[in-house]
Scaffold this active site. Structure first.
Site, PDB file in Angstrom:
ATOM      1  N   GLY A  14       0.835  -1.211   0.000  1.00 12.71           N
ATOM      2  CA  GLY A  14       0.000   0.000   0.000  1.00 12.71           C
ATOM      3  C   GLY A  14       0.865   1.253   0.000  1.00 12.71           C
ATOM      4  N   ARG A  75       1.137  -5.078  -5.595  1.00 14.67           N
ATOM      5  CA  ARG A  75       1.335  -6.307  -4.831  1.00 14.67           C
ATOM      6  C   ARG A  75       1.649  -7.366  -5.866  1.00 14.67           C
ATOM      7  NH1 ARG A  75      -2.847  -3.716  -1.385  1.00 14.67           N
ATOM      8  NH2 ARG A  75      -1.724  -3.184   0.522  1.00 14.67           N
ATOM      9  N   ASP A 106       5.721  -4.840   6.113  1.00 17.73           N
ATOM     10  CA  ASP A 106       6.445  -6.067   6.490  1.00 17.73           C
ATOM     11  C   ASP A 106       6.457  -7.126   5.388  1.00 17.73           C
ATOM     12  OD1 ASP A 106       3.777  -6.515   6.907  1.00 17.73           O
ATOM     13  OD2 ASP A 106       3.988  -7.202   8.981  1.00 17.73           O
ATOM     14  N   THR A 128       4.264   2.839   5.530  1.00 21.43           N
ATOM     15  CA  THR A 128       2.881   2.361   5.660  1.00 21.43           C
ATOM     16  C   THR A 128       2.123   3.241   6.638  1.00 21.43           C
ATOM     17  OG1 THR A 128       1.467   0.627   6.582  1.00 21.43           O
ATOM     18  CG2 THR A 128       3.758   0.540   7.217  1.00 21.43           C
ATOM     19  N   ASP A 130      -0.123   2.257   8.486  1.00 17.37           N
ATOM     20  CA  ASP A 130      -0.587   1.445   9.626  1.00 17.37           C
ATOM     21  C   ASP A 130       0.328   1.561  10.856  1.00 17.37           C
ATOM     22  OD1 ASP A 130      -2.488   0.588   7.815  1.00 17.37           O
ATOM     23  OD2 ASP A 130      -1.405  -1.255   7.309  1.00 17.37           O
ATOM     24  N   ASP A 132       2.576  -0.390  11.700  1.00 15.77           N
ATOM     25  CA  ASP A 132       2.603  -1.720  12.315  1.00 15.77           C
ATOM     26  C   ASP A 132       3.942  -2.428  12.134  1.00 15.77           C
ATOM     27  OD1 ASP A 132       2.334  -2.008   9.593  1.00 15.77           O
ATOM     28  OD2 ASP A 132       0.824  -3.569   9.673  1.00 15.77           O
ATOM     29  N   ARG A 174      -5.280  -1.884   9.030  1.00 15.73           N
ATOM     30  CA  ARG A 174      -5.247  -3.347   8.834  1.00 15.73           C
ATOM     31  C   ARG A 174      -5.509  -4.061  10.156  1.00 15.73           C
ATOM     32  NH1 ARG A 174      -2.710  -6.206   4.160  1.00 15.73           N
ATOM     33  NH2 ARG A 174      -1.819  -4.237   3.525  1.00 15.73           N
TER      34      ARG A 174
HETATM   35  P1  ADP Z   1       3.170  -4.543   2.866  1.00 13.59           P
HETATM   36  O1  ADP Z   1       4.553  -4.515   2.330  1.00 13.59           O
HETATM   37  O2  ADP Z   1       2.560  -3.174   2.958  1.00 13.59           O
HETATM   38  O3  ADP Z   1       3.061  -5.352   4.143  1.00 13.59           O
HETATM   39  P2  ADP Z   1       2.019  -6.770   1.409  1.00 13.59           P
HETATM   40  O4  ADP Z   1       1.956  -7.675   2.588  1.00 13.59           O
HETATM   41  O5  ADP Z   1       0.872  -6.737   0.460  1.00 13.59           O
HETATM   42  O6  ADP Z   1       2.225  -5.248   1.788  1.00 13.59           O
HETATM   43  O7  ADP Z   1       3.351  -7.153   0.607  1.00 13.59           O
HETATM   44  C1  ADP Z   1       3.748  -6.413  -0.535  1.00 13.59           C
HETATM   45  C2  ADP Z   1       4.461  -7.321  -1.486  1.00 13.59           C
HETATM   46  O8  ADP Z   1       5.652  -7.839  -0.877  1.00 13.59           O
HETATM   47  C3  ADP Z   1       3.689  -8.571  -1.904  1.00 13.59           C
HETATM   48  O9  ADP Z   1       2.764  -8.325  -2.934  1.00 13.59           O
HETATM   49  C4  ADP Z   1       4.815  -9.464  -2.389  1.00 13.59           C
HETATM   50  O10 ADP Z   1       5.257  -9.047  -3.665  1.00 13.59           O
HETATM   51  C5  ADP Z   1       5.927  -9.142  -1.372  1.00 13.59           C
HETATM   52  N1  ADP Z   1       5.894 -10.121  -0.274  1.00 13.59           N
HETATM   53  C6  ADP Z   1       4.970 -10.237   0.709  1.00 13.59           C
HETATM   54  N2  ADP Z   1       5.240 -11.294   1.513  1.00 13.59           N
HETATM   55  C7  ADP Z   1       6.345 -11.861   1.020  1.00 13.59           C
HETATM   56  C8  ADP Z   1       7.129 -13.008   1.400  1.00 13.59           C
HETATM   57  N3  ADP Z   1       6.812 -13.759   2.473  1.00 13.59           N
HETATM   58  N4  ADP Z   1       8.217 -13.287   0.665  1.00 13.59           N
HETATM   59  C9  ADP Z   1       8.563 -12.548  -0.407  1.00 13.59           C
HETATM   60  N5  ADP Z   1       7.867 -11.455  -0.822  1.00 13.59           N
HETATM   61  C10 ADP Z   1       6.782 -11.120  -0.130  1.00 13.59           C
HETATM   62  O1  F6P Z   2      -1.526  -1.228   4.665  1.00 13.97           O
HETATM   63  C1  F6P Z   2      -2.119  -0.018   4.302  1.00 13.97           C
HETATM   64  C2  F6P Z   2      -3.604  -0.198   4.092  1.00 13.97           C
HETATM   65  O2  F6P Z   2      -4.154   1.051   3.710  1.00 13.97           O
HETATM   66  C3  F6P Z   2      -4.362  -0.762   5.292  1.00 13.97           C
HETATM   67  O3  F6P Z   2      -4.602   0.195   6.288  1.00 13.97           O
HETATM   68  C4  F6P Z   2      -5.608  -1.297   4.642  1.00 13.97           C
HETATM   69  O4  F6P Z   2      -6.170  -2.365   5.391  1.00 13.97           O
HETATM   70  C5  F6P Z   2      -5.089  -1.810   3.315  1.00 13.97           C
HETATM   71  O5  F6P Z   2      -3.868  -1.135   3.060  1.00 13.97           O
HETATM   72  C6  F6P Z   2      -6.038  -1.583   2.183  1.00 13.97           C
HETATM   73  O6  F6P Z   2      -5.495  -2.190   1.073  1.00 13.97           O
HETATM   74  P1  F6P Z   2      -6.075  -1.972  -0.401  1.00 13.97           P
HETATM   75  O7  F6P Z   2      -5.571  -0.656  -0.868  1.00 13.97           O
HETATM   76  O8  F6P Z   2      -5.495  -3.108  -1.179  1.00 13.97           O
HETATM   77  O9  F6P Z   2      -7.558  -1.997  -0.308  1.00 13.97           O
END
Ligand code: ADP
Ligand code: F6P
Length: 324
Positions: A14, A75, A106, A128, A130, A132, A174
């Site tokens: 995000g 993503r 994360d 982010t 969040d 978090d 989230r």
């Molecule tokens: P955020 O980085 O905000 O936590 P996501 O959890 O959607 O958002 O992760 C973003 C991107 O990071 C995912 O679409 C994927 O490409 C990569 N990613 C997430 N988890 C993993 C993982 N366990 N190993 C490798 N890449 C990952």
């Molecule tokens: O991680 C940032 C965030 O905006 C969260 O607060 C929310 O739950 C999520 O992303 C929304 O994701 P999307 O833009 O895919 O609907």
């Protein structure tokens, strides 16, 4: 002599206000050390497919004040598998990239750890709304999102007060309640519901509203984190049924992710971007940049992600005491 010659920078997951300010800081700090920088577009998708743009001091001008990310974000499910990570690693090698900065949450940092493991030094910077990411006090965008949500709730309060109603406001975050708690405190909410804390709707919300009403309060703001167990529409119904006060629901949604970054986010973004380049020029990867007690520090990615971050208990208790 720098150990790294060409840095790739990408934004993933995000978006958050201040990501552009990080990109700017990375590019300009790298240039100062004589390094090349390429922007990888659309997160790990872009890395796997070589979707890139050359960046110099001028191409990152006029972005420090802009929300969103000039590199776009995405993503990418394929990158969660080893095959996708290897494809990304090979593409980086082909493009001559020998160090990476990943701005995201994360999930994105797990990808950064995977790249480092394959041999591409990669540094993560928390971006982010969040907040978090366990090892940092602040993630880029959190402060801006708090302010955007606060302004929206202030507007809601005007009409809530005029009509003597109750407004429930769902905020993002989230699974975490940091955004909701801070917005609740800043807007003087009657109650704040967050996923980290058990609550009983009757006792902690309805009775609280009735007690406040008895003391003369004519309108109420209830902040609900999106990660709470009860759907916010159900909470609104229960409040109306139990208190007889007409209750309206507002979901702030993605509006919280937009807007010009605040001073705090711009300054932290700039400090963290510079720090990431300092690490990479020494060939140091697999690190997460963080802010601890107002200082920029870094942790091993696994170590940083394994830390525990609880809700600010002191703030939560103060919030309960002053929400009347
Ligand atoms: P955020 O980085 O905000 O936590 P996501 O959890 O959607 O958002 O992760 C973003 C991107 O990071 C995912 O679409 C994927 O490409 C990569 N990613 C997430 N988890 C993993 C993982 N366990 N190993 C490798 N890449 C990952
Ligand atoms: O991680 C940032 C965030 O905006 C969260 O607060 C929310 O739950 C999520 O992303 C929304 O994701 P999307 O833009 O895919 O609907």
């Amino acid at each position: 002599m720098s150990k790294v010659k060409k840095i790739g920078v990408l934004t993933s997951g995000g978006d958050s206000p201040g990501m552009n300010a990080v990109v700017r800081a990375v590019v300009r700090s790298a240039k100062e050390f004589g390094l090349e920088v390429v922007g990888i577009c659309r997160g790990y998708n872009g890395l796997m497919n070589g979707d890139m743009v050359k960046l110099d001091n001028r191409s990152v001008g006029d972005i420090i004040q802009r929300g969103g990310t000039m590199l776009y974000t995405a993503r990418c499910l394929e990158f969660m598998e080893l095959a996708g990570q290897e494809q990304g690693y090979e593409m980086a090698k082909k493009l001559g990239i020998d160090g990476m900065v990943v701005i995201g949450g994360d999930g994105s940092f797990r990808g950064a750890a995977a790249l480092s493991k394959l041999g591409l030094p990669t540094v993560g910077i928390p971006g982010t709304i969040d907040n978090d990411i366990v090892c940092t006090d602040y993630s880029i965008g959190f402060d801006t999102a708090c302010n955007i949500a606060m302004e929206a709730v202030d507007r809601l309060r005007d009409t809530t007060q005029s009509h003597e109603k109750c407004s429930l406001v769902e905020v993002m975050g989230r699974h975490a309640g940091h955004l909701a708690l801070n917005v609740g405190v800043a807007t003087g909410a009657t109650a704040v519901l967050i996923p980290e804390k058990e609550y009983d709707l009757k006792r902690d919300i309805c009775e609280k509203i009735l007690a406040a009403q008895k003391s003369g309060k004519t309108h109420h703001i209830i902040i609900v984190a999106e990660g709470c167990k009860d759907p916010v529409a159900e909470i609104a119904k229960q409040i109306e049924a139990d208190t007889g006060i007409s209750s309206r629901l507002t979901v702030l949604g993605h509006i919280q992710r937009g807007g010009a970054p605040t001073v705090i986010d711009r300054v932290n973004a700039t400090k963290m971007g510079y720090h990431a380049v300092e690490l990479l020029k020494e060939g140091i990867g697999n690190r997460l940049v963080a802010i601890k007690d107002d200082h920029v520090v870094d942790f091993g990615i696994e170590e940083g992600l394994a830390m525990k971050k609880t809700i600010d208990e002191k703030l939560y208790n103060v919030c309960r005491i002053v929400s009347k």
